[in-house]
Design an enzyme around this catalytic site. Structure first.
Site, PDB file in Angstrom:
ATOM      1  N   ARG A  14      38.183  72.635 -85.315  1.00  0.00           N
ATOM      2  CA  ARG A  14      37.350  71.197 -85.614  1.00  0.00           C
ATOM      3  C   ARG A  14      35.992  72.795 -86.019  1.00  0.00           C
ATOM      4  NH1 ARG A  14      33.799  67.249 -82.148  1.00  0.00           N
ATOM      5  NH2 ARG A  14      36.094  66.353 -81.726  1.00  0.00           N
ATOM      6  N   THR A  35      30.000  71.824 -88.874  1.00  0.00           N
ATOM      7  CA  THR A  35      29.783  70.591 -89.234  1.00  0.00           C
ATOM      8  C   THR A  35      30.532  69.168 -88.153  1.00  0.00           C
ATOM      9  OG1 THR A  35      32.320  70.477 -90.203  1.00  0.00           O
ATOM     10  CG2 THR A  35      30.345  71.688 -91.222  1.00  0.00           C
ATOM     11  N   ASP A  78      42.901  67.450 -71.741  1.00  0.00           N
ATOM     12  CA  ASP A  78      42.947  68.068 -72.953  1.00  0.00           C
ATOM     13  C   ASP A  78      44.405  68.092 -73.016  1.00  0.00           C
ATOM     14  OD1 ASP A  78      41.812  70.501 -74.436  1.00  0.00           O
ATOM     15  OD2 ASP A  78      44.046  70.632 -74.488  1.00  0.00           O
ATOM     16  N   ASP A 100      45.916  71.497 -73.573  1.00  0.00           N
ATOM     17  CA  ASP A 100      45.966  72.205 -72.111  1.00  0.00           C
ATOM     18  C   ASP A 100      46.918  72.124 -70.899  1.00  0.00           C
ATOM     19  OD1 ASP A 100      44.110  74.309 -73.085  1.00  0.00           O
ATOM     20  OD2 ASP A 100      42.454  72.450 -72.128  1.00  0.00           O
TER      21      ASP A 100
HETATM   22  N1  URA Z   1      41.825  65.652 -77.180  1.00  0.00           N
HETATM   23  C1  URA Z   1      42.350  65.502 -76.035  1.00  0.00           C
HETATM   24  O1  URA Z   1      43.362  66.556 -75.907  1.00  0.00           O
HETATM   25  N2  URA Z   1      41.782  64.647 -74.912  1.00  0.00           N
HETATM   26  C2  URA Z   1      40.922  63.699 -75.091  1.00  0.00           C
HETATM   27  O2  URA Z   1      40.865  63.257 -73.901  1.00  0.00           O
HETATM   28  C3  URA Z   1      40.439  63.609 -76.661  1.00  0.00           C
HETATM   29  C4  URA Z   1      40.763  64.493 -77.622  1.00  0.00           C
END
Ligand code: URA
Length: 209
Positions: free
Chosen positions: A104, A108, A200, A203
């Site tokens: 990302r 932007t 996440d 992670d």
């Molecule tokens: N990506 C993730 O890993 N978790 C989320 O909650 C949103 C996007």
């Protein structure tokens, strides 16, 4: 219009609960994602076409069925999508695997493609694009754009958890891409996390922070 399937199979829902649990460690998280990807793929393959063949059993000739139709390729969106690949390969070991890498742009906030490697016959294959989380839809939409630019015609998108916002954006952008989900959640947080979600996914899969 894209169809959206939420898999309510008890085993998928049971395992998804432990995937969500913040006390589930990396090893178990990975194993559960793998298992849910297998179970979801099992449901998706229900739609595969069959053709009749003859087989010689030890007793007699028999009419039997084998899978026919388009060959598959699995396309994980880097990096969290990688966590779903082995689970799918358990069922379809001959599937090819392509990769789409997006990040990302901090200015932007739009997804930018940094790596794409696909099977050369991508235009002839049925593609299963995978990413555990469909949040804003930005990455999934950009990944499908990228696949279509390279000739892909037949794409399905599979994720563990989706936010309604992401599903709507994806349906608008790519009405030809059906979406397969294990859990359809409540909403997105201001930071773009799915609520309640699982945190996440990258992670938790890779043990990073
Ligand atoms: N990506 C993730 O890993 N978790 C989320 O909650 C949103 C996007």
């Amino acid at each position: 219009m894209a169809k959206v399937y939420v898999f309510d199979h008890p085993l998928i829902q049971h395992k998804l609960t432990y995937i969500r649990d913040k006390n589930t460690g990396t090893k178990e998280f990975r194993e559960l994602v793998d298992e849910v990807a297998t179970l979801m793929m099992f449901e998706i393959t229900r739609e595969m076409s069959l053709k009749e063949v003859m087989v010689e059993t030890p007793v007699a000739s028999a009419k039997a069925k084998v899978i026919s139709g388009k060959k598959l390729a699995i396309i994980p969106i880097l990096r969290a999508g990688i966590g779903m690949v082995d689970g799918i390969l358990n069922l379809i070991p001959a599937a090819k695997v392509g990769h789409v890498g997006l990040y990302r742009d901090p200015q932007t906030l739009k997804p930018v493609e940094y790596y794409v490697k696909l099977p050369s016959d991508v235009h002839e294959r049925e593609l299963i694009l995978v990413d555990p989380m469909l949040a804003t839809g930005g990455s999934a939409i950009a990944a499908v754009d990228s696949l279509k630019t390279r000739g892909a015609k037949n794409i399905k998108f599979m994720c563990l958890i989706a936010a309604p916002e992401g599903v709507e954006e994806m349906k608008k952008a790519h009405p030809d891409v059906d979406i397969y989900i294990a859990g359809l959640d409540e909403k997105l947080s201001e930071q773009g996390y799915i609520i309640p979600g699982l945190g996440d996914a990258g992670d938790r899969l890779f043990g990073t922070k």
